[in-house]
Design an enzyme around this catalytic site. Structure first.
Site, PDB file in Angstrom:
ATOM      1  N   PRO A   1       0.814  -1.224   0.000  1.00  0.00           N
ATOM      2  CA  PRO A   1       0.000   0.000   0.000  1.00  0.00           C
ATOM      3  C   PRO A   1       0.839   1.260   0.000  1.00  0.00           C
ATOM      4  O   PRO A   1       1.894   1.340   0.638  1.00  0.00           O
ATOM      5  CB  PRO A   1      -0.807  -0.129   1.306  1.00  0.00           C
ATOM      6  CG  PRO A   1      -0.924  -1.606   1.502  1.00  0.00           C
ATOM      7  CD  PRO A   1       0.396  -2.171   1.046  1.00  0.00           C
ATOM      8  N   CYS A   2       0.331   2.266  -0.730  1.00  0.00           N
ATOM      9  CA  CYS A   2       1.126   3.456  -0.994  1.00  0.00           C
ATOM     10  C   CYS A   2       0.750   4.646  -0.126  1.00  0.00           C
ATOM     11  O   CYS A   2       1.403   5.679  -0.194  1.00  0.00           O
ATOM     12  CB  CYS A   2       0.971   3.853  -2.463  1.00  0.00           C
ATOM     13  SG  CYS A   2      -0.728   4.276  -2.922  1.00  0.00           S
ATOM     14  N   ASN A   3      -0.272   4.528   0.698  1.00  0.00           N
ATOM     15  CA  ASN A   3      -0.839   5.695   1.380  1.00  0.00           C
ATOM     16  C   ASN A   3       0.205   6.580   2.066  1.00  0.00           C
ATOM     17  O   ASN A   3       0.183   7.801   1.959  1.00  0.00           O
ATOM     18  CB  ASN A   3      -1.863   5.252   2.423  1.00  0.00           C
ATOM     19  CG  ASN A   3      -2.893   4.318   1.847  1.00  0.00           C
ATOM     20  OD1 ASN A   3      -2.548   3.292   1.276  1.00  0.00           O
ATOM     21  ND2 ASN A   3      -4.166   4.643   2.007  1.00  0.00           N
TER      22      ASN A   3
ATOM     23  N   PHE B   1       3.325   6.888   1.474  1.00  0.00           N
ATOM     24  CA  PHE B   1       4.406   7.360   0.622  1.00  0.00           C
ATOM     25  C   PHE B   1       3.902   8.309  -0.460  1.00  0.00           C
ATOM     26  O   PHE B   1       4.680   8.823  -1.253  1.00  0.00           O
ATOM     27  CB  PHE B   1       5.117   6.180  -0.053  1.00  0.00           C
ATOM     28  CG  PHE B   1       5.708   5.212   0.924  1.00  0.00           C
ATOM     29  CD1 PHE B   1       6.755   5.589   1.735  1.00  0.00           C
ATOM     30  CD2 PHE B   1       5.207   3.928   1.025  1.00  0.00           C
ATOM     31  CE1 PHE B   1       7.313   4.698   2.644  1.00  0.00           C
ATOM     32  CE2 PHE B   1       5.758   3.030   1.921  1.00  0.00           C
ATOM     33  CZ  PHE B   1       6.817   3.412   2.734  1.00  0.00           C
TER      34      PHE B   1
END
Length: 372
Positions: free
Chosen positions: A104-106, A108
């Site tokens: 998951p990218c949240n 970054f």
């Protein structure tokens, strides 16, 4: 990796290239963008087949299983939070030769506050490292947003160090998927890793073969067949319809022509708010958002796109059916990796194994790889 047995040769027949099958596992699988790309990749007798996948969301797992495995209840798609997942459940589904983890990218992302390792999602990459150490696949693909490069690459250097210490040579690159035939400006950091004892060198595929490809939103959304699923319309209020009437193709809520009574009163002016597509350009990044004017809006019609249209921008084929509510499907599509772009990378990986030359370029992020 398994090598299929060959039938006896007929008189005058030459020895065929052995068929090599890579068994593929996924963590943070999403609805199947990478899974579809891997399944579709096939080069010179090399192929990738699904072995197991994991995600925490029920609808996402159903979508993956239905499209990649052919049965939405397939037991090889395990729904469980990665933080409590027993990896022996994955091992019970069989060994793997390749692993993907699009963590998951949240934390970054460049949108909003970046928390990196201190956030809820930042440390989740470590579960991919854990899987590398446990399963020791020949290769892996790791994916995250471009914002992970921020702060001088401090976060990336830690992640890359962990990948190397797990026993892999890494090839990190910042891919712009619109340069690879995807009708969307979606930019992602993707790392290919090859296990140190494997005598294969991966080369980043060049976008050169895709120069001139029509990646316009107009072409991407044309001629959607009536039988395609996920085409439910979003109801637009009169205010939204009126506001969109003042916003030109490519413009957003902050356009100068929007009258005072229709302007948005917020301190933060995100470019995606009531932003309309430009028909002759790739879409801006498709996300899982929907409220507060964050739907993607048609350039000509005063409406948000349907989920099928959003899926088209993500390069999913029309027969790929997303399961769940309209809101759930929207989120699934937004979290996915565009299969058309990912297949370019998988094709390059298989060509690398086959020793087949292809247009390539230097990885763009080698300067962030820590020295041994």
């Amino acid at each position: 990796m398994t090598i299929a047995s060959q039938k006896p040769l007929a008189v005058g027949e030459t020895t065929p290239t052995p068929t090599k099958t890579f068994r593929f596992g996924e963590l943070f699988s999403g609805p199947g963008g990478l899974g579809l790309a891997a399944k579709s990749a096939s080069r010179n007798g090399f192929e990738i087949v699904h072995q197991w996948a994991n995600d925490y969301d029920a609808d996402t797992c159903r979508t993956y299983a239905a499209n990649i495995c052919g049965d939405e209840s397939d037991a090889s798609v395990i729904r469980q939070d990665i933080q409590t997942l027993d990896y022996d459940l994955l091992a019970a589904q069989g060994d793997i030769d390749g692993l993907a983890f699009g963590f998951p990218c949240n934390d970054f992302s460049l949108v909003g506050e970046r928390k990196a390792f201190s956030g809820k999602f930042g440390p989740l990459y470590s579960y991919g490292i854990k899987a590398l150490k446990k399963f020791q696949p020949e290769w892996f693909l790791a994916e995250n947003v471009g914002g992970i490069r921020a702060d001088g690459g401090k976060v990336l250097k830690v992640i890359f160090k962990d990948m190397i210490e797990a026993g892999y040579r890494i090839y990190p690159h910042y891919y712009k998927f619109e340069q690879y035939g995807v009708p969307q400006a979606r930019h992602r950091m993707i790392v290919i890793g090859i296990r140190e004892d494997i005598d294969v060198e991966f080369r980043v595929p060049s976008p050169a073969p895709h120069v001139g490809a029509d990646v316009s939103a107009r072409t991407a959304l044309a001629n959607i067949p009536a039988w395609a699923k996920n085409q439910e319309q979003t109801k637009q209020s009169k205010v939204v319809v009126e506001r969109l009437g003042y916003i030109p193709p490519g413009g957003n809520a902050w356009h100068a022509d929007v009258p005072d009574h229709l302007q948005i009163r917020t301190k933060t002016k995100l470019s995606s708010i009531y932003r309309r597509l430009h028909p002759d350009k790739p879409s801006y990044t498709v996300t899982g958002s929907g409220g507060g004017g964050t739907h993607i809006y048609h350039w000509d019609e005063a409406r948000a796109l349907t989920n099928r249209e959003r899926a088209r921008l993500q390069s999913f084929p029309d027969d790929f059916v997303f399961l769940g509510s309209k809101e759930s499907v929207r989120k699934q599509i937004g979290m996915a990796v565009p299969p058309r772009g990912a297949q370019v990378i998988f094709d390059a990986l298989l060509n690398s194994y086959a020793g087949i030359d292809y247009p390539s370029m230097e990885p763009s992020m080698v300067n962030m790889i820590p020295e041994a």
